[in-house]
Design an enzyme around this catalytic site. Structure first.
Site, PDB file in Angstrom:
ATOM      1  N   GLU A  32       0.847  -1.214   0.133  1.00  0.00           N
ATOM      2  CA  GLU A  32      -0.042  -0.161  -0.056  1.00  0.00           C
ATOM      3  C   GLU A  32       0.875   1.477  -0.042  1.00  0.00           C
ATOM      4  O   GLU A  32       1.669   1.446   0.845  1.00  0.00           O
ATOM      5  CB  GLU A  32      -0.936  -0.074   1.305  1.00  0.00           C
ATOM      6  CG  GLU A  32      -2.094   1.172   1.224  1.00  0.00           C
ATOM      7  CD  GLU A  32      -2.692   1.237   2.364  1.00  0.00           C
ATOM      8  OE1 GLU A  32      -2.713   0.259   3.318  1.00  0.00           O
ATOM      9  OE2 GLU A  32      -3.501   2.203   2.360  1.00  0.00           O
ATOM     10  N   ARG A 258       5.384 -13.082   9.444  1.00  0.00           N
ATOM     11  CA  ARG A 258       6.091 -11.745   9.154  1.00  0.00           C
ATOM     12  C   ARG A 258       7.426 -11.695   9.844  1.00  0.00           C
ATOM     13  O   ARG A 258       7.688 -12.361  10.794  1.00  0.00           O
ATOM     14  CB  ARG A 258       5.252 -10.661   9.648  1.00  0.00           C
ATOM     15  CG  ARG A 258       5.024 -10.542  10.886  1.00  0.00           C
ATOM     16  CD  ARG A 258       3.985  -9.577  11.296  1.00  0.00           C
ATOM     17  NE  ARG A 258       4.330  -8.233  11.322  1.00  0.00           N
ATOM     18  CZ  ARG A 258       4.209  -7.049  10.586  1.00  0.00           C
ATOM     19  NH1 ARG A 258       2.916  -7.177   9.681  1.00  0.00           N
ATOM     20  NH2 ARG A 258       4.627  -6.044  10.574  1.00  0.00           N
ATOM     21  N   LYS A 268       4.549   0.662   9.697  1.00  0.00           N
ATOM     22  CA  LYS A 268       4.716   1.938   8.798  1.00  0.00           C
ATOM     23  C   LYS A 268       4.095   3.172   9.386  1.00  0.00           C
ATOM     24  O   LYS A 268       4.598   4.147   9.544  1.00  0.00           O
ATOM     25  CB  LYS A 268       3.816   1.867   7.176  1.00  0.00           C
ATOM     26  CG  LYS A 268       4.852   1.105   6.252  1.00  0.00           C
ATOM     27  CD  LYS A 268       4.043   1.340   4.786  1.00  0.00           C
ATOM     28  CE  LYS A 268       3.157   0.373   4.808  1.00  0.00           C
ATOM     29  NZ  LYS A 268       2.666   0.066   3.467  1.00  0.00           N
TER      30      LYS A 268
HETATM   31  P1  ATP Z   1       2.659  -1.932   7.758  1.00  0.00           P
HETATM   32  O1  ATP Z   1       1.908  -2.852   8.955  1.00  0.00           O
HETATM   33  O2  ATP Z   1       4.062  -1.893   8.238  1.00  0.00           O
HETATM   34  O3  ATP Z   1       1.828  -1.020   7.308  1.00  0.00           O
HETATM   35  P2  ATP Z   1       1.378  -3.720   5.563  1.00  0.00           P
HETATM   36  O4  ATP Z   1       1.463  -5.215   5.582  1.00  0.00           O
HETATM   37  O5  ATP Z   1       0.131  -2.954   6.091  1.00  0.00           O
HETATM   38  O6  ATP Z   1       2.830  -3.421   6.558  1.00  0.00           O
HETATM   39  P3  ATP Z   1       1.771  -3.450   3.023  1.00  0.00           P
HETATM   40  O7  ATP Z   1       2.357  -2.220   2.161  1.00  0.00           O
HETATM   41  O8  ATP Z   1       0.507  -3.759   3.006  1.00  0.00           O
HETATM   42  O9  ATP Z   1       2.122  -3.116   4.286  1.00  0.00           O
HETATM   43  O10 ATP Z   1       2.693  -4.706   2.643  1.00  0.00           O
HETATM   44  C1  ATP Z   1       2.960  -5.124   1.460  1.00  0.00           C
HETATM   45  C2  ATP Z   1       3.502  -6.545   1.619  1.00  0.00           C
HETATM   46  O11 ATP Z   1       4.410  -6.698   2.623  1.00  0.00           O
HETATM   47  C3  ATP Z   1       2.198  -7.390   2.121  1.00  0.00           C
HETATM   48  O12 ATP Z   1       2.377  -8.533   1.413  1.00  0.00           O
HETATM   49  C4  ATP Z   1       2.738  -7.764   3.564  1.00  0.00           C
HETATM   50  O13 ATP Z   1       2.193  -8.983   4.070  1.00  0.00           O
HETATM   51  C5  ATP Z   1       4.325  -7.773   3.531  1.00  0.00           C
HETATM   52  N1  ATP Z   1       4.847  -7.231   4.704  1.00  0.00           N
HETATM   53  C6  ATP Z   1       4.573  -6.185   5.585  1.00  0.00           C
HETATM   54  N2  ATP Z   1       5.334  -6.251   6.639  1.00  0.00           N
HETATM   55  C7  ATP Z   1       6.015  -7.184   6.627  1.00  0.00           C
HETATM   56  C8  ATP Z   1       7.035  -8.087   7.795  1.00  0.00           C
HETATM   57  N3  ATP Z   1       7.267  -7.260   8.914  1.00  0.00           N
HETATM   58  N4  ATP Z   1       7.427  -9.062   7.249  1.00  0.00           N
HETATM   59  C9  ATP Z   1       7.072  -9.930   6.066  1.00  0.00           C
HETATM   60  N5  ATP Z   1       6.346  -9.150   5.340  1.00  0.00           N
HETATM   61  C10 ATP Z   1       5.565  -8.005   5.304  1.00  0.00           C
HETATM   62 MG    MG Z   2      -0.516  -1.318   7.152  1.00  0.00          MG
HETATM   63 MG    MG Z   3      -1.268  -4.164   4.162  1.00  0.00          MG
END
Ligand code: ATP
Ligand code: MG
Ligand code: MG
Length: 551
Positions: A32, A258, A268
């Site tokens: 995102e 994760r 983020k």
């Molecule tokens: P955040 O909570 O930091 O905003 P998010 O999962 O909402 O992380 P996205 O931009 O949706 O952020 O993530 C893109 C991809 O990266 C998704 O497939 C997510 O599962 C993966 N991802 C995000 N954080 C991690 C992590 N700590 N370890 C492994 N994969 C991750």
């Molecule tokens: Mg998020």
């Molecule tokens: Mg997400």
């Protein structure tokens, strides 16, 4: 080496291919654009792009852009740059979930016509309340049995902007008593009068993550939709949409654990707070666990990929990864690949009293002890030098093998010197040391005595002034956000950045932005990619010399 690390997903795909059940493997990385990517995303990138590479398939870069209020073009640009910098290439052009908004809208209408979706007039709070809890079933909304005609009409008017945010939503009609709360008539569309970075002002309603993700995968022909474990409970819903819509393909969702790492935030939202509060110098501050922060700190793409390989991919939550593993990955890369140089972080002037004012000799020193492909360094030696303040003690303890009054030390690649006199300023601080050279010690041991210590130094006449930034962990505790109710900012390390006005050897004068060095006896450093322009010299400490990772 990347291609060889097995993991459960890779094994599963391998088995599918063996059984003749798999065609071309298509994965996607779906960020995102609401912030910069962090080290956790690197794990997902290495996994998704890695699988495509290993099986000769494709990995798409798709922005999951259904929440315009939090998204920005600047984040899109940064994410693309980070993925490319890591060394991966997405197949085809960059994709956006918003490319599919027309199709998703048509599919929403399809569900309404099939009696599988309805417009609900309950408020967001009421919807939450009606949804029930883990122990208590949900209750149906009074609008659940609204006719398809009426829902179609209302959805059209929601889209046209006739209603305010929060007045209505579109929900799937699934099962209000399901033990899985995600199936209790999930929301498909919300009203948002927001400008979207891709679609402009075209839409007044935006689809939910759940209604978007699987269908986008299906449209793109993604075969393996890999996500983190929090989405395990969403899988039945992911499949429900694919089973109830005329989608062109049936991707499968696979979950993995994760990355969580000690001393590090991987959210983020929390990283954005550090940026917004001015606690760090932007998203790419070298202390940030963002990919761009790591880049600026001096990490190489290879070291980050190596780290991701070392931590592996599992389905079970692996707990906290030790940040020492990350340090190990970059240290071993730089040990093999970074040229050496001498740099004095805290300069102390040394005058060599038995060296003439105009004396100069230049040593040719290997760029790297094990790499004859690296250019030799020319290191000048003159009457006045700088050594590090930490390499001198006026009243040394026993076994201090560096410089002290009356004591000898070897200058690296040069002579043995003896400290004859300590000169102080009016404030009683040490201003300079007056020393003498034993000219019979170049490349050989002195007569009749042992000199154990070797220190680094630079010629004062040739020294290159530079700013050196020493970074440490941003947080003092392993899990700064462990306690959900406490403020993680309380655990900030007040000494996460220390700045030195240093003196470097001449080979550092023209260091290109992002060039990396081992400063001998000190650590690994990288020329700051932003500050090292217009003749300014700023070096960031990437990592120290000592490896604390227990293999
Ligand atoms: P955040 O909570 O930091 O905003 P998010 O999962 O909402 O992380 P996205 O931009 O949706 O952020 O993530 C893109 C991809 O990266 C998704 O497939 C997510 O599962 C993966 N991802 C995000 N954080 C991690 C992590 N700590 N370890 C492994 N994969 C991750
Ligand atoms: Mg998020
Ligand atoms: Mg997400």
């Amino acid at each position: 080496e990347n291609a060889s690390a097995p993991n459960f997903i890779r094994n599963q795909i391998h088995d599918e291919i063996e059984a003749g059940r798999a065609g071309k493997v298509v994965t996607r990385f779906p960020p995102e654009p609401n912030g910069f990517l962090h080290v956790g995303h690197a794990k997902s990138i290495c996994l998704n792009f890695g699988l495509a590479e290993q099986f000769g398939g494709d990995c798409h870069l798709r922005f999951d852009d259904t929440n315009p209020a939090k998204e920005e073009q600047a984040y899109i640009d940064a994410i693309k740059a980070d993925v490319s910098w890591l060394g991966f290439e997405w197949a085809g052009s960059v994709r956006y979930a918003s490319d599919y908004f027309d199709q998703l809208y048509a599919w929403a209408q399809h569900l309404i016509r099939e009696g599988k979706a309805y417009v609900d007039d309950l408020s967001p709070d009421e919807i939450r309340e009606y949804r029930g809890t883990l122990t208590e079933p949900g209750r149906p909304s009074p609008y659940r049995d609204r006719s398809a005609e009426e829902s179609l009409d209302l959805l059209e008017r929601m889209r046209a902007g006739e209603f305010n945010e929060g007045e209505r939503v579109l929900r799937a009609r699934i099962d209000m008593a399901s033990p899985n709360i995600n199936l209790r008539d999930p929301i498909l569309y919300r009203i948002r009068h927001a400008h979207h970075h891709q679609t402009g002002d075209k839409w007044k309603i935006y689809p939910s993550y759940d209604f978007t993700h699987g269908q986008s995968d299906a449209i793109e022909g993604v075969t393996h939709s890999i996500c983190t474990l929090e989405f395990e409970d969403h899988r039945p819903l992911y499949e429900w949409f694919l089973d109830n819509l005329p989608v062109p393909a049936k991707p499968r969702q696979i979950e993995f654990a994760r990355l969580n790492m000690n001393y590090t935030l991987t959210s983020k939202r929390k990283l954005k707070l550090l940026v917004d509060e001015g606690i760090v110098d932007g998203w790419d501050d070298p202390r940030m666990p963002t990919i761009s922060g790591m880049r600026r700190r001096g990490y190489t793409p290879a070291s980050i990929r190596k780290f991701c390989e070392m931590i592996g991919v599992t389905r079970a939550d692996g707990g906290l990864v030790d940040i020492a593993m990350l340090y190990h990955a970059i240290r071993s890369d730089l040990e093999d690949n970074a040229p050496r140089a001498m740099c004095v972080l805290k300069p102390l002037k040394v005058v060599l009293t038995n060296v003439a004012e105009d004396f100069e000799e230049v040593y040719e020193v290997p760029g790297h002890p094990a790499r004859d492909d690296m250019p030799v360094r020319r290191v000048p030696f003159t009457r006045e030098l700088y050594i590090d303040q930490d390499d001198f003690m006026e009243e040394p303890p026993k076994k201090f093998f560096r410089l002290a009054p009356g004591q000898e030390v070897r200058l690296r690649n040069s002579y043995v010197i003896r400290c004859d006199e300590v000169v102080k300023n009016s404030a009683g601080e040490i201003a300079e040391l007056r020393c003498s050279v034993d000219f019979d010690t170049l490349g050989k041991n002195p007569e009749g005595r042992k000199v154990k210590g070797v220190i680094h130094w630079v010629s004062a006449a040739h020294a290159v002034p530079m700013e050196v930034r020493l970074y440490d962990n941003l947080f003092l505790v392993e899990q700064p956000d462990k306690d959900k109710d406490a403020d993680f900012l309380e655990h900030l390390n007040p000494e996460s950045l220390q700045v030195c006005q240093a003196m470097g050897e001449p080979s550092l004068a023209d260091a290109a932005p992002e060039s990396r060095f081992q400063f001998e006896r000190v650590g690994y450093f990288c020329a700051d990619r932003h500050a090292c322009r217009d003749g300014k010299r700023v070096f960031n400490r990437t990592v120290g010399l000592k490896d604390s990772w227990a293999k």
